[in-house]
Design a protein around this motif. Sequence first.
Motif, PDB file in Angstrom:
ATOM      1  N   GLN A  88       0.829  -1.199   0.000  1.00  0.00           N
ATOM      2  CA  GLN A  88       0.000   0.000   0.000  1.00  0.00           C
ATOM      3  C   GLN A  88       0.867   1.254   0.000  1.00  0.00           C
ATOM      4  O   GLN A  88       0.582   2.218  -0.727  1.00  0.00           O
ATOM      5  N   ASN A  89       1.937   1.252   0.820  1.00  0.00           N
ATOM      6  CA  ASN A  89       2.836   2.402   0.839  1.00  0.00           C
ATOM      7  C   ASN A  89       3.531   2.588  -0.508  1.00  0.00           C
ATOM      8  O   ASN A  89       3.665   3.713  -1.002  1.00  0.00           O
ATOM      9  N   SER A  90       3.969   1.461  -1.097  1.00  0.00           N
ATOM     10  CA  SER A  90       4.616   1.537  -2.413  1.00  0.00           C
ATOM     11  C   SER A  90       3.640   2.050  -3.464  1.00  0.00           C
ATOM     12  O   SER A  90       4.007   2.866  -4.322  1.00  0.00           O
ATOM     13  N   ASN A  91       2.396   1.563  -3.387  1.00  0.00           N
ATOM     14  CA  ASN A  91       1.384   1.998  -4.345  1.00  0.00           C
ATOM     15  C   ASN A  91       1.113   3.490  -4.200  1.00  0.00           C
ATOM     16  O   ASN A  91       0.983   4.213  -5.197  1.00  0.00           O
ATOM     17  N   ALA A  92       1.037   3.969  -2.938  1.00  0.00           N
ATOM     18  CA  ALA A  92       0.799   5.392  -2.711  1.00  0.00           C
ATOM     19  C   ALA A  92       1.956   6.226  -3.263  1.00  0.00           C
ATOM     20  O   ALA A  92       1.738   7.270  -3.897  1.00  0.00           O
ATOM     21  N   GLU A  93       3.205   5.759  -3.044  1.00  0.00           N
ATOM     22  CA  GLU A  93       4.362   6.484  -3.561  1.00  0.00           C
ATOM     23  C   GLU A  93       4.375   6.474  -5.088  1.00  0.00           C
ATOM     24  O   GLU A  93       4.694   7.495  -5.719  1.00  0.00           O
ATOM     25  N   LEU A  94       4.004   5.329  -5.688  1.00  0.00           N
ATOM     26  CA  LEU A  94       3.938   5.261  -7.152  1.00  0.00           C
ATOM     27  C   LEU A  94       2.862   6.190  -7.693  1.00  0.00           C
ATOM     28  O   LEU A  94       3.044   6.812  -8.752  1.00  0.00           O
ATOM     29  N   GLN A  95       1.737   6.290  -6.970  1.00  0.00           N
ATOM     30  CA  GLN A  95       0.677   7.202  -7.393  1.00  0.00           C
ATOM     31  C   GLN A  95       1.167   8.648  -7.351  1.00  0.00           C
ATOM     32  O   GLN A  95       0.887   9.434  -8.263  1.00  0.00           O
ATOM     33  N   ARG A  96       1.899   8.993  -6.273  1.00  0.00           N
ATOM     34  CA  ARG A  96       2.432  10.352  -6.195  1.00  0.00           C
ATOM     35  C   ARG A  96       3.453  10.610  -7.304  1.00  0.00           C
ATOM     36  O   ARG A  96       3.459  11.682  -7.930  1.00  0.00           O
ATOM     37  N   GLU A  97       4.333   9.608  -7.542  1.00  0.00           N
ATOM     38  CA  GLU A  97       5.323   9.758  -8.615  1.00  0.00           C
ATOM     39  C   GLU A  97       4.643   9.875  -9.967  1.00  0.00           C
ATOM     40  O   GLU A  97       5.069  10.667 -10.819  1.00  0.00           O
ATOM     41  N   LEU A  98       3.575   9.095 -10.170  1.00  0.00           N
ATOM     42  CA  LEU A  98       2.826   9.178 -11.427  1.00  0.00           C
ATOM     43  C   LEU A  98       2.210  10.556 -11.593  1.00  0.00           C
ATOM     44  O   LEU A  98       2.215  11.126 -12.692  1.00  0.00           O
ATOM     45  N   GLY A  99       1.674  11.110 -10.480  1.00  0.00           N
ATOM     46  CA  GLY A  99       1.103  12.453 -10.552  1.00  0.00           C
ATOM     47  C   GLY A  99       2.147  13.489 -10.922  1.00  0.00           C
ATOM     48  O   GLY A  99       1.900  14.374 -11.757  1.00  0.00           O
ATOM     49  N   ARG A 100       3.338  13.388 -10.290  1.00  0.00           N
ATOM     50  CA  ARG A 100       4.406  14.334 -10.623  1.00  0.00           C
ATOM     51  C   ARG A 100       4.839  14.188 -12.075  1.00  0.00           C
ATOM     52  O   ARG A 100       5.081  15.187 -12.771  1.00  0.00           O
ATOM     53  N   THR A 101       4.936  12.932 -12.531  1.00  0.00           N
ATOM     54  CA  THR A 101       5.328  12.699 -13.926  1.00  0.00           C
ATOM     55  C   THR A 101       4.301  13.257 -14.896  1.00  0.00           C
ATOM     56  O   THR A 101       4.651  13.844 -15.926  1.00  0.00           O
ATOM     57  N   ARG A 102       3.019  13.081 -14.556  1.00  0.00           N
ATOM     58  CA  ARG A 102       1.961  13.632 -15.417  1.00  0.00           C
ATOM     59  C   ARG A 102       2.025  15.155 -15.468  1.00  0.00           C
ATOM     60  O   ARG A 102       1.842  15.762 -16.524  1.00  0.00           O
ATOM     61  N   ASP A 103       2.308  15.760 -14.295  1.00  0.00           N
ATOM     62  CA  ASP A 103       2.429  17.218 -14.278  1.00  0.00           C
ATOM     63  C   ASP A 103       3.604  17.667 -15.137  1.00  0.00           C
ATOM     64  O   ASP A 103       3.497  18.645 -15.898  1.00  0.00           O
ATOM     65  N   GLN A 104       4.725  16.966 -15.021  1.00  0.00           N
ATOM     66  CA  GLN A 104       5.881  17.320 -15.842  1.00  0.00           C
ATOM     67  C   GLN A 104       5.589  17.117 -17.323  1.00  0.00           C
ATOM     68  O   GLN A 104       5.974  17.940 -18.160  1.00  0.00           O
ATOM     69  N   LEU A 105       4.893  16.001 -17.617  1.00  0.00           N
ATOM     70  CA  LEU A 105       4.557  15.739 -19.015  1.00  0.00           C
ATOM     71  C   LEU A 105       3.657  16.828 -19.563  1.00  0.00           C
ATOM     72  O   LEU A 105       3.844  17.307 -20.698  1.00  0.00           O
ATOM     73  N   ALA A 106       2.646  17.237 -18.745  1.00  0.00           N
ATOM     74  CA  ALA A 106       1.751  18.299 -19.204  1.00  0.00           C
ATOM     75  C   ALA A 106       2.529  19.598 -19.430  1.00  0.00           C
ATOM     76  O   ALA A 106       2.273  20.326 -20.402  1.00  0.00           O
ATOM     77  N   PHE A 107       3.502  19.868 -18.522  1.00  0.00           N
ATOM     78  CA  PHE A 107       4.302  21.085 -18.687  1.00  0.00           C
ATOM     79  C   PHE A 107       5.125  21.029 -19.974  1.00  0.00           C
ATOM     80  O   PHE A 107       5.145  21.982 -20.759  1.00  0.00           O
ATOM     81  N   TYR A 108       5.799  19.900 -20.189  1.00  0.00           N
ATOM     82  CA  TYR A 108       6.640  19.792 -21.380  1.00  0.00           C
ATOM     83  C   TYR A 108       5.818  19.728 -22.661  1.00  0.00           C
ATOM     84  O   TYR A 108       6.261  20.183 -23.715  1.00  0.00           O
TER      85      TYR A 108
END
Length: 248
Positions: A88-108
């Motif tokens: 669950q902790n790993s999944n939560a961290e992956l979700q946060r990392e995915l959110g950051r990656t999506r934000d970066q992707l949207a920016f780029y």
Amino acid sequence: MTQPSAARGGGFSGWLVRGLSRLVLLLVVFAIGALAMHFGMHAGDRAENQALRSRIESLSTELSGARTELAALRSEAEVQAGTQRVLQNSNAELQRELGRTRDQLAFYEQLIPPGPAGAVAVRAFDIQAEGEFLRYRVLLTRNAAPQADPFKGRMRFVAYGRSQGKAVKIELSPPVTPAAGEAAASAPGADPLTLVFDQFQRSTGVLRRVPDLSIQTVRLEILEGDTVRASQDVDLNRVVSDRAGVLP
């Protein structure tokens, strides 16, 4: 007259003896039966007690086995609960990392220039004088199609200014050795102005200033072969003026 009386007395005595004998016999038989019954009942109790003891021992063994199995199940449940918490902790961290990656992707993705596939654009170009050198920072983007080959080209910096009272145009080059405080970003002999990228490229470096040249504007050109794919100008005098007006 005497004999009949004696005969009657003897008959009563015999009858009494016989009655007593029978009574004694009956008592003996009764006593034997009672003893037999007593021993029989106790023998049955002993057998029943032995059976109960055997049953108790069997149930105790089953209870011990059940307790051992329960302890093992509890231990396994704790391990599974711990594993689940880790997942669950790993999944939560992956979700946060995915959110950051999506934000970066949207920016780029906002930086990707419109136009045909393969179009290159200068998204940012900054240059400033530092003693005998000019320090630059460049951000390039490219509208690359999927599975497209990387863009291969180079940067060219052209200075426009005045030298000895005349308007001149001179191409600027990097120093032969890195300037003070400038780490070598490429292997010896490599061209620091070379570009190879898919969608984004950030470049920083320094250029040599030409003696007796008062630079007014520096143009950045992105070349693919001999063709200019993108360009942008920076007014060096405006840059110096803007920076002079900024408090440290």
